[in-house]
Structures are given as C-alpha cells and as structure tokens.
Design an enzyme around this catalytic site. Structure first.
Site, PDB file in Angstrom:
ATOM      1  N   ASP A 130      10.575 -10.572  -9.753  1.00 30.55           N
ATOM      2  CA  ASP A 130      10.559  -9.457  -9.007  1.00 30.55           C
ATOM      3  C   ASP A 130       9.934  -9.549  -7.436  1.00 30.55           C
ATOM      4  O   ASP A 130       8.967 -10.310  -7.668  1.00 30.55           O
ATOM      5  CB  ASP A 130       9.789  -8.167 -10.101  1.00 30.55           C
ATOM      6  CG  ASP A 130      10.331  -7.955 -10.987  1.00 30.55           C
ATOM      7  OD1 ASP A 130      11.735  -7.862 -10.991  1.00 30.55           O
ATOM      8  OD2 ASP A 130       9.796  -7.751 -12.140  1.00 30.55           O
ATOM      9  N   GLU A 156      18.226   1.886 -16.493  1.00 24.25           N
ATOM     10  CA  GLU A 156      17.599   0.729 -16.766  1.00 24.25           C
ATOM     11  C   GLU A 156      16.061   0.851 -16.729  1.00 24.25           C
ATOM     12  O   GLU A 156      15.511   1.356 -15.635  1.00 24.25           O
ATOM     13  CB  GLU A 156      17.923  -0.125 -15.913  1.00 24.25           C
ATOM     14  CG  GLU A 156      17.624  -1.653 -15.953  1.00 24.25           C
ATOM     15  CD  GLU A 156      18.481  -2.417 -15.118  1.00 24.25           C
ATOM     16  OE1 GLU A 156      19.402  -3.277 -15.605  1.00 24.25           O
ATOM     17  OE2 GLU A 156      18.008  -2.811 -13.885  1.00 24.25           O
TER      18      GLU A 156
END
Length: 261
Positions: A58, A47
C-alpha cells in the site's frame, strides 16, 4: 449463483465500480455509513481493507488509513462484525475483504473461512500470498463458498496466470501499475493490451485497480475492463473530509459510476 456473479450479471454488459475503504477509518460507525452510502451512490461491489501493521503493497494514503484503524483497535474480528452488521439491511451487495495473510493465519484458516461466510463475506483477496502457499486457505474458502480472488501484476508469468485462471473465483484483480497503491501514472493503452492478453486464459471478470483516481481514468479503463477498482482516491476523500466523509465519498462514487455506466 454467488452475489459477485449476480452483481456482474445485473450490469448487462456495463462495468462494475468497486470502491475500497479501510474498516475503522475513521471509526466503525462511519465505516458502516460509508458502505451504505457508497451502495446508494452506485457502487456495485464493496472492497473492505483489513488493517495490518505492515501494509507493504500500500501507498502512503492507505497506510495512514490502516494506522488510524489500528489506533482504534480494529481487528479482523471487528471487520467481520462490520460485514455482519451491514448484512442486517443489505443482503445483495457483494463484499470482498482485502488484506494480508498474517491476521487470517492467526485466526486460523478454517475458522476465518467459516466466520467470513457466516458474516456475509463474498470474496477474500490476500495481497501477500504466493499461489504456492495459498492452497490451505483456498480450500477452506472454497468449502465455505467464499471466492478466492487473486492479483495479477504486469510482471506475472504466463504459467502463474494459467494457475490463477484455474483457482480464481468472483473476479481477478489486475494491478495496472508496478509498485504500491496510489501511484500516479496510468498507461491505459498498455492496460488495454494486457487485458486482451489475459482474456486468453481467464473467463471470469477482470477488474483493474491502482492508479484510477478520477472519472476520466475510470472511463478509459472501463472501456476494456469489467470492473473499476478505486482505493487511494476514496481513502483520501475520507482523510480530507473529517466529519463529512459519507457525503464526500458518496459524491465521488457517483462521479466514478456515472463515468462507467
């Protein structure tokens, strides 16, 4: 059969390990070395984070990685170029791009989908794209045989889960925690119950990410999920091992993979 489906089929009931790194952190050359090193250490699917200036989903570790990559001038086209270079010597390992819609929108959905497919991208996950607005990108990805991968959170409604089940390809990414990546606490019993619930609707593999940071948590989640997705812990190894990133990350990936075999 797509590379992602082949990867899961090859596990023969085992669990996939999907590590995440941000492209360009600390630089492109190291990113390529990390990709090959993670595969050699047992990663089943890679990924790749597409750096973006406002990574709202995030946590601080991955935010710092994005900042370092952006400081190096990394763009979406650079990410595609990294995949293209990776494919020169690895035509088997699936590669998934994870990021935000804005860079893709700027490139144009059709051009992005076509270039991603040419580069060797197998799946795309945009963390800030509501199902109601992703139709155009989904169609372009599907036309180019690139899987559209969706997030499911603990708060996702039943109706939305049903819609995701109809559209999703490759695997579904279950966000095991509320909040941003890298959060600390992980309730494996709750994750287990949620995975069992999701399997009523979803017939492709379900991967679990957010909060998996060591072999113990990977092993526990691996008992119920088809894939273990590890991001912040991998990125932290990169951050803490300047000049020795590939060896440090390789050792961690091996430890995590051994825990879910």
């Amino acid at each position: 059969m797509s590379r992602i489906r082949q990867a899961f089929a090859a596990l023969d009931g085992g669990k996939a390990l999907i590590p995440y790194i941000a492209v360009g952190d600390p630089d492109i050359r190291t990113t390529l070395a990390l990709m090959h090193g993670m595969v050699a250490s047992g990663a089943d699917i890679l990924e790749l984070g597409v750096p973006f200036s406002d990574p709202m989903a995030d946590g601080p570790v991955i935010q710092r990685a994005a900042e370092r990559a952006l400081a190096n001038g990394i763009s979406l086209r650079d990410v595609l170029d990294v995949v293209r270079k990776f494919r020169e010597t690895d035509t088997q390992t699936p590669v998934v791009l994870m990021g935000y819609l804005n860079p893709i929108h700027k490139m144009g959905y059709r051009e992005f989908a076509q270039e991603a497919a040419k580069a060797g991208v197998d799946g795309v996950l945009t963390v800030d794209s509501p199902i109601e607005t992703i139709d155009s990108l989904y169609r372009e990805l599907k036309d180019n045989e690139v899987d559209c991968i969706f997030l499911i959170a603990p708060t996702t409604t039943e109706d939305r889960i049903k819609t995701i089940a109809e559209l999703a390809g490759g695997f579904v990414y279950y966000v095991s925690l509320k909040g941003v990546t890298g959060a600390a606490s992980l309730d494996t019993d709750e994750v287990s119950r949620k995975i069992e619930y999701l399997r009523q609707y979803i017939d492709i593999p379900i991967g679990v990410g957010f909060g998996i940071s060591n072999a113990e948590s990977a092993r526990k989640i691996g008992r119920v999920a088809a894939a273990i997705i590890v991001g912040s812990r991998i990125v932290k190894e990169i951050e803490n091992n300047a000049g020795n990133e590939a060896a440090a990350v390789g050792a961690l990936v091996k430890e995590l993979k051994d825990a879910v075999r």
